[in-house]
Design a protein around this motif. Structure first.
Motif, PDB file in Angstrom:
ATOM      1  N   SER A 109       0.713  -1.230  -0.068  1.00 35.31           N
ATOM      2  CA  SER A 109       0.059   0.180  -0.033  1.00 35.31           C
ATOM      3  C   SER A 109       0.744   1.100   0.127  1.00 35.31           C
ATOM      4  O   SER A 109       0.461   2.329   0.012  1.00 35.31           O
ATOM      5  CB  SER A 109      -0.819  -0.001   1.187  1.00 35.31           C
ATOM      6  N   GLY A 110       2.342   1.073  -0.028  1.00 31.00           N
ATOM      7  CA  GLY A 110       2.921   2.158   0.067  1.00 31.00           C
ATOM      8  C   GLY A 110       3.347   2.657  -1.289  1.00 31.00           C
ATOM      9  O   GLY A 110       2.832   2.528  -2.315  1.00 31.00           O
ATOM     10  N   TRP A 111       4.702   3.064  -1.262  1.00 30.60           N
ATOM     11  CA  TRP A 111       5.161   4.073  -2.492  1.00 30.60           C
ATOM     12  C   TRP A 111       5.437   2.730  -3.558  1.00 30.60           C
ATOM     13  O   TRP A 111       5.604   2.926  -4.728  1.00 30.60           O
ATOM     14  CB  TRP A 111       6.709   4.592  -2.233  1.00 30.60           C
TER      15      TRP A 111
ATOM     16  N   GLY B 204       0.820  13.225  -2.939  1.00 28.40           N
ATOM     17  CA  GLY B 204       0.135  13.564  -4.166  1.00 28.40           C
ATOM     18  C   GLY B 204       0.735  14.685  -5.172  1.00 28.40           C
ATOM     19  O   GLY B 204       0.639  14.443  -6.377  1.00 28.40           O
ATOM     20  N   GLY B 205       1.574  15.458  -4.613  1.00 24.34           N
ATOM     21  CA  GLY B 205       2.058  16.506  -5.673  1.00 24.34           C
ATOM     22  C   GLY B 205       3.420  15.819  -6.137  1.00 24.34           C
ATOM     23  O   GLY B 205       3.689  16.078  -7.355  1.00 24.34           O
TER      24      GLY B 205
ATOM     25  N   PRO C  50      -2.717   5.969  -9.585  1.00 28.97           N
ATOM     26  CA  PRO C  50      -1.598   5.913  -8.745  1.00 28.97           C
ATOM     27  C   PRO C  50      -1.453   7.376  -8.031  1.00 28.97           C
ATOM     28  O   PRO C  50      -1.054   7.514  -6.962  1.00 28.97           O
ATOM     29  CB  PRO C  50      -0.360   5.511  -9.426  1.00 28.97           C
ATOM     30  N   THR C  51      -1.577   8.394  -8.748  1.00 28.95           N
ATOM     31  CA  THR C  51      -1.601   9.829  -8.076  1.00 28.95           C
ATOM     32  C   THR C  51      -2.352   9.919  -7.242  1.00 28.95           C
ATOM     33  O   THR C  51      -2.249  10.607  -6.035  1.00 28.95           O
ATOM     34  CB  THR C  51      -1.761  10.818  -9.514  1.00 28.95           C
ATOM     35  N   LEU C  52      -3.764   9.689  -7.346  1.00 31.32           N
ATOM     36  CA  LEU C  52      -4.765  10.044  -6.205  1.00 31.32           C
ATOM     37  C   LEU C  52      -4.464   8.960  -5.053  1.00 31.32           C
ATOM     38  O   LEU C  52      -4.854   9.177  -4.094  1.00 31.32           O
ATOM     39  CB  LEU C  52      -6.154   9.588  -6.788  1.00 31.32           C
ATOM     40  N   TRP C  53      -4.071   7.601  -5.509  1.00 31.27           N
ATOM     41  CA  TRP C  53      -3.628   6.814  -4.275  1.00 31.27           C
ATOM     42  C   TRP C  53      -2.689   7.185  -3.524  1.00 31.27           C
ATOM     43  O   TRP C  53      -2.632   7.282  -2.239  1.00 31.27           O
ATOM     44  CB  TRP C  53      -3.192   5.560  -5.116  1.00 31.27           C
TER      45      TRP C  53
END
Length: 192
Positions: free
Chosen positions: A2-4, A49-50, A36-39
């Motif tokens: 669930s991480g990077w 997110g940025g 993945p951006t919203l995740w």
């Protein structure tokens, strides 16, 4: 995952799919970069997110910039340029909103915990001692003092985490309020 790692894997899969399909600036698969951006934004807040939005823009840039160099600005390439900014915007805004929601949820949890504590059975001093411990833990403070001033009586001092129960530093905020008799208001952003 669930991480990077999962987020980066998602970006890798989407980029591979774009390469495999020969995607261009207006490829429909580009919208999958939002997942993945919203995740990342929901998981890590505005900064995460940025960062994910910037990564999405950097990964999609090779599909947008070469066609602009070859043929100039066309409707298709402008659409691709807008997508680059949209990834960054969506990541930052969603992350900021997620952070704000978590902060408010923490405040509500703290207030509910204090309400449960103060509505319990027992002496006022015991209930206030439990409330002080709850506050001390929530703010990760070394000590919390709750001072109740009664008309014509000694102040009731409830401390938690201090060296000596029932006492507090006279130079503290509580000591200043007792000396001056003036209320002291904390800033509005009282809980992270």
């Amino acid at each position: 995952m669930s991480g990077w790692r999962g987020i980066l894997l998602g970006f890798g899969v989407i980029t591979a799919a774009l390469v495999w399909t020969g995607g261009g600036p207006a490829a429909g698969l580009r919208h999958l970069y939002l997942l993945p951006t919203l995740w990342a934004a929901l998981r890590f807040g505005g900064l995460g997110g940025g960062a994910a939005g910037l990564l999405a823009a950097l990964l999609f840039a090779p599909f947008v910039l070469p066609p602009i160099e070859r043929g100039g600005l066309a409707a298709e390439t402008v659409e691709g340029l807008v997508s680059l900014g949209y990834f960054l915007f969506a990541g930052i805004v969603t992350g900021a909103l997620a952070h704000r929601a978590r902060t408010r949820a923490n405040r509500v949890r703290l207030l509910l915990s204090l309400q449960r504590t103060l509505s319990g059975e027992g002496a006022v001093e015991e209930l206030l001692t439990e409330a002080a411990e709850t506050l001390r833990g929530a703010f990760e403070a070394r000590a919390v003092a709750i001072v109740l001033v009664r008309e014509g009586a000694e102040p009731l001092v409830v401390t938690r985490g201090a060296h000596e129960a029932g006492r507090f530093d006279g130079t503290s905020a509580a000591g200043g309020v007792l000396r001056t008799g003036e209320p002291l208001c904390a800033p509005r952003c009282w809980f992270r």
